[in-house]
Design a protein around this motif. Sequence first.
Motif, PDB file in Angstrom:
ATOM      1  N   ARG A   1      24.592   9.626  65.251  1.00 43.11           N
ATOM      2  CA  ARG A   1      23.627   8.508  65.179  1.00 43.11           C
ATOM      3  C   ARG A   1      24.167   7.279  65.897  1.00 43.11           C
TER       4      ARG A   1
ATOM      5  N   SER B   1      22.388   5.560  69.113  1.00 44.30           N
ATOM      6  CA  SER B   1      21.845   4.205  69.036  1.00 44.30           C
ATOM      7  C   SER B   1      22.580   3.216  69.945  1.00 44.30           C
ATOM      8  N   MET B   2      23.741   3.609  70.470  1.00 48.30           N
ATOM      9  CA  MET B   2      24.516   2.732  71.348  1.00 48.30           C
ATOM     10  C   MET B   2      24.908   3.490  72.614  1.00 48.30           C
TER      11      MET B   2
ATOM     12  N   LYS C   1      20.375  14.372  73.036  1.00 44.28           N
ATOM     13  CA  LYS C   1      19.395  14.253  71.946  1.00 44.28           C
ATOM     14  C   LYS C   1      19.074  15.624  71.346  1.00 44.28           C
TER      15      LYS C   1
END
Length: 194
Positions: free
Chosen positions: A77, A81-82, A137
């Motif tokens: 995660r 997200s970064m 992903k």
Amino acid sequence: MPVLSDSYMGLFLPADIPARITRFIAGQADFPYIKREETIGAFFIFGKDHGVHGDSEIGEARDLAKRTVEQAARDIRMYASMPNRLDPAFTRENYTKRMLQIAVDSRGLRQEEINERVAGDPTILSDCFAQHVAFYKQEFYFEIFGPLKKYQLPPSLQDRLESRMILLGYNAKNAKALPFASSLEAFFAWLKSH
């Protein structure tokens, strides 16, 4: 002996992952160094040297496995997200810092031996798994086995794996999405050659 101090982690797919990590750190390969269509397989062996015996040790191994899966999910995660943390230069720098820590801890070893330790370092391998799953992903899952019984193992692996617990993680939705018959099949094949 506590299960925690008697555990071992690694990546077994792609089979040449140590060489890929070494080439990446040396600047001879770029990120991502695992292709989207390749299966990534991570393993954790609990009770590596002495096996897992009794309800207390089984509970300890299951708890450690649960925390390992939760940490992998957090790392994935975080990377998702970064995206700047998936930058090749940033990743190479982090791997190089870890390599320097290992080199300091491994004084007296030849560079080849240090490279081998770096390419098999659990911190780097855990990051590798999380980074590539996040980059593409992809879905992922983990499955725990054991303590393994002798009859569940190929004869050549019975001495190495009997009474051990194994946690396997893949960049796939579930075992049915893997390109082989069972979660253990590819791991057993890899282990027979190492």
